[in-house]
Scaffold this motif. Structure first.
Motif: not given
Lengths: 258, 231
Positions: B205-215
């Motif tokens: 969940a954290w990786v998904a959120i951080l990656m989306a936020a990064g892009f």
């Protein structure tokens, strides 16, 4: 209590079927859901109408015979409970309830809320067994089983084959059922000889019956009256993947004398 | 002669794929490849915050190894094709498995992300096609598209509000797809344990959120002038 029921009525497998509205009056909160339907059916019988058909047997939550969908949830709103153990005190006066049969191509409706779960029997027959030598009973402690494996096997063996997992799954997958059976036998020493074949055969049979595939969403676990965990599906996947790549195939008639 | 008939590898692979668990395993493995690419792509993209020179140097660096570049591209295309083919075949299986639906159906425990994988996936596929035409080939790019001027191309492209909007939508869907997909990989290949699975789910969940936020931060940086204000 007074309830409004919308019930799926279908005369036979070939009848298209439809939802029909009934009023359930004088519902006692201590009744089980099936007893409430028994009372509705008595009234229908007196009026000369066909009573609502539903499956039930033990009414103790242990046989796996009963089950239908109440307001979109298999076995209704109470966790870890079959409809026979669901009591009317879980509902409020004036509630509107939709009762529907399990929906899956592999579970054709026979009548009203009754479906044919013969597909489950054929999945069991495909591999849900172990080979034991005939003769006198073996010594009870001859084969040792680690406690955690015994617990895992017992948890998986709690599956009563009611079909709620299939009903709740958006893919109409029988993965939780099939995996519970594969796990139950696969974690015990007695289940090892057929372990690879069991995974291959039961998975193939479930597919042949027309069940869908698993998308790991967990709706099955949420409605399972025996609270079988999604973990068993991972165990099935592991057994299947391993068997599919490492099984050496069936040996010819020359081997295995005696 | 051995008395054991051993299947050919090809025969085994075909039979494996014919089972839905086999298709899911293929989706898991290709999912890992595609996730690996996303990590690299995000790391590359973050250089946009280091300025035009660094970003364009990175683009030139990638193009300096054509064999490796095209090998990676071929691997990615193969992974995408396998991933989508398997998903469509499983979707067909799903539709066949329940010909008559429910009048009323409630989701008890499942997340919206887990129930809409096919739709988030197809939207991401549509996004990726546009994204390549926009920023790789330039066919659908901004008027000013110039090969290997990655920084400039990106800034001019994201200044078009509908393009940024589509990008952000795509990345939200990507986040949802990863939210369920990343932990699902473990379950599909057969790893589940009461001690580790909850941790894997939280991490996913954290990786998904951080990656989306990064892009998503990139078009926002372009809008706010943090990136590309000198152009």
């Amino acid at each position: 209590m007074r309830l409004t029921l919308h019930v799926w009525r279908q005369k036979s497998a070939s009848d298209p079927g439809r939802m029909i509205q009934y009023e359930a009056r004088n519902v006692n909160p201590d009744m089980s859901f099936l007893e409430m339907l028994d009372v509705v059916n008595e009234e229908l019988t007196v009026k000369g109408e066909d009573p609502i058909a539903f499956d039930s047997d033990c009414r103790e939550g242990i046989c796996g015979m009963c089950g239908f969908v109440i307001n979109g949830v298999a076995h209704g709103p109470r966790r870890g409970t079959t409809v026979c153990q669901l009591h009317m005190r879980k509902f409020k006066d004036g509630d509107v309830l939709y009762l529907e049969p399990w929906r899956a191509r592999a579970f054709p409706v026979i009548k009203d809320l009754v479906v044919d779960r013969g597909a489950f029997d054929r999945v069991i027959a495909a591999g849900g067994y172990i080979s034991v030598p005939a003769g006198s009973a073996p010594d009870g402690n001859a084969i040792q089983v680690p406690k955690q494996n015994a617990d895992l096997a017992m948890d998986a063996a709690a599956c009563i084959g009611c079909g709620a997992c299939v009903a709740a799954c958006p893919n109409a997958s029988a993965s939780l059922f099939t995996a519970a059976k594969i796990t139950h036998l696969g974690v015990l020493p007695q289940g090892q000889p057929e372990r690879a074949d069991r995974a291959m055969r039961m998975v193939a049979q479930a597919a042949a019956e027309g069940f869908g595939s698993c998308t790991n969403i967990g709706e099955c676990e949420a409605v399972c009256p025996k609270e079988i965990k999604l973990e068993v599906i991972a165990r099935m996947n592991r057994d299947f993947i391993k068997a599919a790549w490492t099984n050496r195939g069936t040996s010819s008639a020359t081997g295995g004398a005696g | 002669m051995s008395s054991i008939a051993i299947d050919s590898h090809l025969h085994k692979a075909i039979r494996f794929y014919q089972a839905s668990i086999g298709k899911k395993a293929v989706m898991a493995v290709t999912g890992v490849v595609l996730f690996g690419y996303l990590v690299g792509h995000l790391a590359g993209n973050m250089q946009v915050y280091l300025g035009a020179e660094q970003m364009d140097k990175y683009a030139a660096f990638l193009h300096s190894m054509p064999l490796l570049l095209w090998s990676v591209r071929a691997l990615l295309v193969a992974s995408v094709v396998l991933h989508i083919t398997a998903s469509l075949q499983l979707q067909k299986l799903k539709l066949d498995a329940r010909p008559a639906g429910y009048v009323k159906k409630e989701a008890v425990d499942s997340s919206l992300a887990s129930r809409s994988m096919i739709w988030s996936g197809l939207m991401i596929a549509a996004f990726v096609i546009y994204h390549i035409l926009d920023l790789t080939t330039g066919a659908a790019g901004a008027v000013q598209f110039r090969e290997l001027r990655a920084y400039e191309n990106l800034v001019y492209s994201f200044r078009r509000v509908p393009v940024s909007g589509f990008y952000i939508l795509g990345m939200v869907l990507l986040g949802m797809h990863l939210y369920h997909g990343l932990w699902s990989i473990f379950q599909t290949v057969g790893f589940s344990h009461p001690r580790y699975t909850p941790v894997i789910k939280r991490l996913a969940a954290w990786v998904a959120i951080l990656m989306a936020a990064g892009f998503i931060s990139i078009p926002i940086a372009v809008w706010t002038g943090l990136v590309g204000s000198n152009l």
